[in-house]
Design a protein around this motif. Sequence first.
Motif, short mmCIF file in Angstrom:
data_model
loop_
_atom_site.label_atom_id
_atom_site.label_comp_id
_atom_site.label_asym_id
_atom_site.label_seq_id
_atom_site.Cartn_x
_atom_site.Cartn_y
_atom_site.Cartn_z
N ASN A 46 0.84 -1.19 0.00
CA ASN A 46 0.00 0.00 0.00
C ASN A 46 0.88 1.24 0.00
O ASN A 46 2.10 1.16 0.11
CB ASN A 46 -0.99 -0.01 1.17
CG ASN A 46 -0.30 0.01 2.52
OD1 ASN A 46 0.90 -0.17 2.64
ND2 ASN A 46 -1.08 0.21 3.56
N SER A 49 0.43 3.82 5.48
CA SER A 49 -0.51 3.56 6.57
C SER A 49 0.20 3.79 7.90
O SER A 49 1.41 3.58 8.02
CB SER A 49 -1.09 2.14 6.50
OG SER A 49 -0.09 1.16 6.53
N GLU A 60 -4.05 6.08 0.22
CA GLU A 60 -3.65 5.69 -1.13
C GLU A 60 -3.69 6.90 -2.05
O GLU A 60 -4.57 7.76 -1.93
CB GLU A 60 -4.58 4.61 -1.68
CG GLU A 60 -4.48 3.27 -0.97
CD GLU A 60 -3.15 2.59 -1.18
OE1 GLU A 60 -2.69 2.50 -2.34
OE2 GLU A 60 -2.54 2.18 -0.18
N ARG A 72 -9.09 -3.70 -2.47
CA ARG A 72 -7.65 -3.59 -2.23
C ARG A 72 -7.36 -3.21 -0.78
O ARG A 72 -6.46 -3.76 -0.15
CB ARG A 72 -7.06 -2.54 -3.19
CG ARG A 72 -6.95 -3.04 -4.62
CD ARG A 72 -6.54 -1.94 -5.57
NE ARG A 72 -5.30 -1.28 -5.19
CZ ARG A 72 -4.73 -0.31 -5.91
NH1 ARG A 72 -5.29 0.09 -7.03
NH2 ARG A 72 -3.61 0.25 -5.50
N ASN A 73 -8.17 -2.30 -0.24
CA ASN A 73 -7.97 -1.90 1.15
C ASN A 73 -8.33 -3.02 2.11
O ASN A 73 -7.76 -3.11 3.21
CB ASN A 73 -8.80 -0.66 1.47
CG ASN A 73 -8.05 0.62 1.15
OD1 ASN A 73 -7.17 1.04 1.90
ND2 ASN A 73 -8.40 1.24 0.03
N TYR A 76 -5.21 -4.91 2.31
CA TYR A 76 -4.21 -4.16 3.06
C TYR A 76 -4.47 -4.21 4.56
O TYR A 76 -3.57 -4.48 5.36
CB TYR A 76 -4.18 -2.70 2.62
CG TYR A 76 -3.83 -2.46 1.17
CD1 TYR A 76 -3.02 -3.35 0.46
CD2 TYR A 76 -4.30 -1.34 0.49
CE1 TYR A 76 -2.70 -3.13 -0.87
CE2 TYR A 76 -3.99 -1.11 -0.84
CZ TYR A 76 -3.20 -2.00 -1.51
OH TYR A 76 -2.89 -1.77 -2.82
#
Length: 267
Positions: A46, A49, A60, A72-73, A76
Motif C-alpha cells: 500500500n 498507513s 492511497e 484492495r484496502n 491491506y
Amino acid sequence: TVFRLLFKDKSNLLSLFNAVNDTDFSDENDIKITTLENAIYMTSKNDISCIIDMKLNLFEHQSTVNPNMPYRNLEYVTKCFKRYVGNFDIYTGKALTLPNPKFVVFYNGVNEQPPIRVMRLSDLYAHKDEIPNLELVVIQYNINNLADCTLMDRCEPLKEYSEFIGCIRSNLKTMDKGEAVDSAIDYCIGNGILKDFLTNNRNEVRSMSLFEFDAEEHEKAIKQIAYEDGRAELILSMFNSGKTPEQISDFCGLDLKEVEKVIKSPM
C-alpha cells in the motif's frame, strides 16, 4: 511515488493524519508506521498507513479512478491487522483490541471526479443486501481543485503537492516531459512550494515524476487499444448479423469510412 516520498516524512504525515481525522496531534513520536513494503508482502504494497491513538489510517494516492479500492484496502487492512496482532492467540477466550481503521484515497488524475466520493465494498457484491455482513468504506478526495478540497486547507504539504503536480500537467501542454518536470521543480522551489522537499530530493523527484507520467500515458494507450478493439468487435458483430455499414454508422455514431475500414480489415 513522489506522494509516498513526501509523506514518509513524519512531520508531513502527522499533518495529513490531523487533516483527515480533524485531530491536533503534535508529537511525531506518536506515529507508528504500518505501511506494507514489498520486502514483507511481495504481492501487496500500500502507499502509506500509520497508527496514532489506536486509529489506523490507510492512505492511497491514485491518478486513475479505481472502483476496486475497497477490495484492495480489505487486503491491506487484513495484513496490517495481522502484523499488529502479532503472536496473539486468537483462539483463546480473551478478546483482542484492534485500532479503528480509516481508508482514504487522494485522487489527482485527469478524469473528472467529484470533490468527495464514497466507495463501498458492498458496491462490488453480486447481490445487494440491505445490510451487508461485511462492509468497508473508502473516501476518495479529489485534490486537483484546491477550491473544492477543504482538506488541503488543513494540510499544507498536501496542498503544495497538488500545486506541484498541477504545475507539471500545465507545463506538459507546451513542453516535453523532462522540461515540464524540471520547469515545475524550479518554479515551485522559487515560489516556496515544497521548497525544502524538492531541493533535498530533486533528482529522485524528477526520476519518479518522469516514471509516473510515462506510466500514465502507457495506461491511457492500453485503454485506448482496448476501447478500439471492443468497438471493432461491435462493428463486426453487427455486420455479421446483417446490418449494413450505413446502419452501423448511424447506430454507433461513427464515421461511415471508419466502419467500412473495420469491416474490410482482417482480424
